[in-house]
Design a protein around this motif. Structure first.
Motif, PDB file in Angstrom:
ATOM      1  N   SER A   1       0.828  -1.196   0.000  1.00  0.00           N
ATOM      2  CA  SER A   1       0.000   0.000   0.000  1.00  0.00           C
ATOM      3  C   SER A   1       0.861   1.243   0.000  1.00  0.00           C
ATOM      4  O   SER A   1       0.512   2.250  -0.590  1.00  0.00           O
ATOM      5  CB  SER A   1      -0.949  -0.009   1.189  1.00  0.00           C
ATOM      6  OG  SER A   1      -0.231   0.105   2.406  1.00  0.00           O
ATOM      7  N   LYS A   2       2.030   1.178   0.637  1.00  0.00           N
ATOM      8  CA  LYS A   2       2.952   2.322   0.587  1.00  0.00           C
ATOM      9  C   LYS A   2       3.482   2.511  -0.830  1.00  0.00           C
ATOM     10  O   LYS A   2       3.606   3.623  -1.312  1.00  0.00           O
ATOM     11  CB  LYS A   2       4.118   2.104   1.568  1.00  0.00           C
ATOM     12  CG  LYS A   2       3.771   2.297   3.005  1.00  0.00           C
ATOM     13  CD  LYS A   2       5.002   2.140   3.871  1.00  0.00           C
ATOM     14  CE  LYS A   2       4.667   2.274   5.332  1.00  0.00           C
ATOM     15  NZ  LYS A   2       5.850   2.092   6.188  1.00  0.00           N
ATOM     16  N   THR A   3       3.776   1.443  -1.494  1.00  0.00           N
ATOM     17  CA  THR A   3       4.277   1.510  -2.867  1.00  0.00           C
ATOM     18  C   THR A   3       3.195   2.082  -3.785  1.00  0.00           C
ATOM     19  O   THR A   3       3.483   2.917  -4.644  1.00  0.00           O
ATOM     20  CB  THR A   3       4.699   0.099  -3.343  1.00  0.00           C
ATOM     21  OG1 THR A   3       5.611  -0.457  -2.408  1.00  0.00           O
ATOM     22  CG2 THR A   3       5.338   0.156  -4.697  1.00  0.00           C
ATOM     23  N   LYS A   4       1.961   1.623  -3.597  1.00  0.00           N
ATOM     24  CA  LYS A   4       0.855   2.149  -4.400  1.00  0.00           C
ATOM     25  C   LYS A   4       0.675   3.640  -4.154  1.00  0.00           C
ATOM     26  O   LYS A   4       0.462   4.412  -5.089  1.00  0.00           O
ATOM     27  CB  LYS A   4      -0.447   1.408  -4.081  1.00  0.00           C
ATOM     28  CG  LYS A   4      -0.527   0.034  -4.627  1.00  0.00           C
ATOM     29  CD  LYS A   4      -1.873  -0.573  -4.284  1.00  0.00           C
ATOM     30  CE  LYS A   4      -1.981  -1.991  -4.783  1.00  0.00           C
ATOM     31  NZ  LYS A   4      -3.250  -2.604  -4.418  1.00  0.00           N
TER      32      LYS A   4
ATOM     33  N   ILE B   1       2.972   5.809  -3.185  1.00  0.00           N
ATOM     34  CA  ILE B   1       4.103   6.518  -3.813  1.00  0.00           C
ATOM     35  C   ILE B   1       3.889   6.614  -5.316  1.00  0.00           C
ATOM     36  O   ILE B   1       4.114   7.656  -5.937  1.00  0.00           O
ATOM     37  CB  ILE B   1       5.437   5.819  -3.461  1.00  0.00           C
ATOM     38  CG1 ILE B   1       5.752   6.004  -1.972  1.00  0.00           C
ATOM     39  CG2 ILE B   1       6.567   6.355  -4.314  1.00  0.00           C
ATOM     40  CD1 ILE B   1       6.949   5.221  -1.485  1.00  0.00           C
ATOM     41  N   VAL B   2       3.433   5.545  -5.942  1.00  0.00           N
ATOM     42  CA  VAL B   2       3.175   5.540  -7.392  1.00  0.00           C
ATOM     43  C   VAL B   2       2.064   6.527  -7.728  1.00  0.00           C
ATOM     44  O   VAL B   2       2.174   7.304  -8.678  1.00  0.00           O
ATOM     45  CB  VAL B   2       2.833   4.114  -7.869  1.00  0.00           C
ATOM     46  CG1 VAL B   2       2.306   4.133  -9.290  1.00  0.00           C
ATOM     47  CG2 VAL B   2       4.034   3.201  -7.744  1.00  0.00           C
ATOM     48  N   ILE B   3       1.019   6.556  -6.956  1.00  0.00           N
ATOM     49  CA  ILE B   3      -0.105   7.471  -7.213  1.00  0.00           C
ATOM     50  C   ILE B   3       0.347   8.922  -7.052  1.00  0.00           C
ATOM     51  O   ILE B   3       0.037   9.778  -7.896  1.00  0.00           O
ATOM     52  CB  ILE B   3      -1.300   7.138  -6.288  1.00  0.00           C
ATOM     53  CG1 ILE B   3      -1.910   5.792  -6.685  1.00  0.00           C
ATOM     54  CG2 ILE B   3      -2.345   8.238  -6.356  1.00  0.00           C
ATOM     55  CD1 ILE B   3      -2.985   5.288  -5.741  1.00  0.00           C
TER      56      ILE B   3
ATOM     57  N   SER C   1       3.386  10.058  -7.338  1.00  0.00           N
ATOM     58  CA  SER C   1       4.325  10.342  -8.441  1.00  0.00           C
ATOM     59  C   SER C   1       3.573  10.649  -9.735  1.00  0.00           C
ATOM     60  O   SER C   1       3.907  11.576 -10.469  1.00  0.00           O
ATOM     61  CB  SER C   1       5.269   9.165  -8.657  1.00  0.00           C
ATOM     62  OG  SER C   1       6.055   8.928  -7.515  1.00  0.00           O
ATOM     63  N   VAL C   2       2.559   9.874 -10.016  1.00  0.00           N
ATOM     64  CA  VAL C   2       1.754  10.096 -11.221  1.00  0.00           C
ATOM     65  C   VAL C   2       1.062  11.453 -11.156  1.00  0.00           C
ATOM     66  O   VAL C   2       1.035  12.215 -12.129  1.00  0.00           O
ATOM     67  CB  VAL C   2       0.739   8.939 -11.417  1.00  0.00           C
ATOM     68  CG1 VAL C   2      -0.285   9.287 -12.487  1.00  0.00           C
ATOM     69  CG2 VAL C   2       1.455   7.649 -11.755  1.00  0.00           C
TER      70      VAL C   2
END
Length: 166
Positions: free
Chosen positions: A12-15, A17-19, A21-22
Motif C-alpha cells: 500500500s505504501k508503494t501504491k 508513492i506511485v499514485i 508520483s503520477v
C-alpha cells in the motif's frame, strides 16, 4: 497471518508513492503544456513564415535617373537678399516609359518649375526643411504636368543635385 499482513502494508505504501508520483508528473506536465501554449510555442510558425514569404511584394525594378538639363536659373523677387537661384534637378523612375514622358514634356515641365522656383523666398529655401518642402513641390509639379499630358506612370522621386543662391 501476521506475515501476510506486513507485505500488504508495504504494497500500500508503494501504491501510494506511485499514485503521488503520477499526480506530480501530471501537474508538471499540465504546467509545462499551459506555459508553452500561452507563450505561443504551439502556433504554426512555419505556416506564418511561409505566408509572409509568399505575400511579400515583388522586388522593385532598378532606378532610372535623368537630369533636367540645363540647370534651372531663376530670379528671386526684388525684396530678397539673394537675387538668383540655380538648381540642378534629377528625376528618378523605375520604368523607361516615365523617363520618355518627362523628355517629351520637358518644355511644360521647365515652365512649371521656373514659375514654382521664382516664387520662392530666400528665408524659406535656405533651411533644410524648406529645401525638402521645395523638393516635394517640384515632384508634385512634374507629376501634374505628366498627368495633364495623359501619362499614367509618374516620377517616383526628384533630387537636387545643385543648389546655389546668389
Amino acid at each position: 497471518m501476521a506475515e501476510e499482513a506486513q507485505p500488504a502494508k508495504g504494497g500500500s505504501k508503494t501504491k501510494l508513492i506511485v499514485i503521488i508520483s503520477v499526480i506530480v508528473l501530471l501537474v508538471l506536465g499540465l504546467g509545462i503544456g499551459a506555459t508553452l501554449f500561452l507563450t505561443g510555442a504551439f502556433s504554426h510558425k512555419a505556416d506564418k513564415a511561409d505566408k509572409a514569404h509568399t505575400e511579400a511584394p515583388a522586388p522593385k525594378k532598378p532606378a532610372i535617373y535623368m537630369s533636367i538639363e540645363p540647370a534651372l536659373v531663376v530670379n528671386l523677387g526684388p525684396d530678397q537678399p539673394v537675387r538668383f537661384l540655380q538648381i540642378g534637378i534629377d528625376v528618378m523612375a523605375r520604368e523607361q516609359k516615365v523617363i520618355d514622358a518627362v523628355k517629351e514634356n520637358m518644355p511644360a515641365i521647365r515652365n512649371r518649375l521656373i514659375s514654382l522656383l521664382s516664387g520662392q523666398k530666400y528665408a524659406v529655401v535656405s533651411t533644410p526643411d524648406g529645401k525638402e518642402t521645395l523638393r516635394k513641390q517640384v515632384l508634385a509639379s512634374i507629376n501634374e504636368v505628366l498627368k495633364a499630358a495623359g501619362d499614367q506612370h509618374l516620377v517616383e522621386q526628384v533630387y537636387f543635385t545643385n543648389f546655389v543662391m546668389q
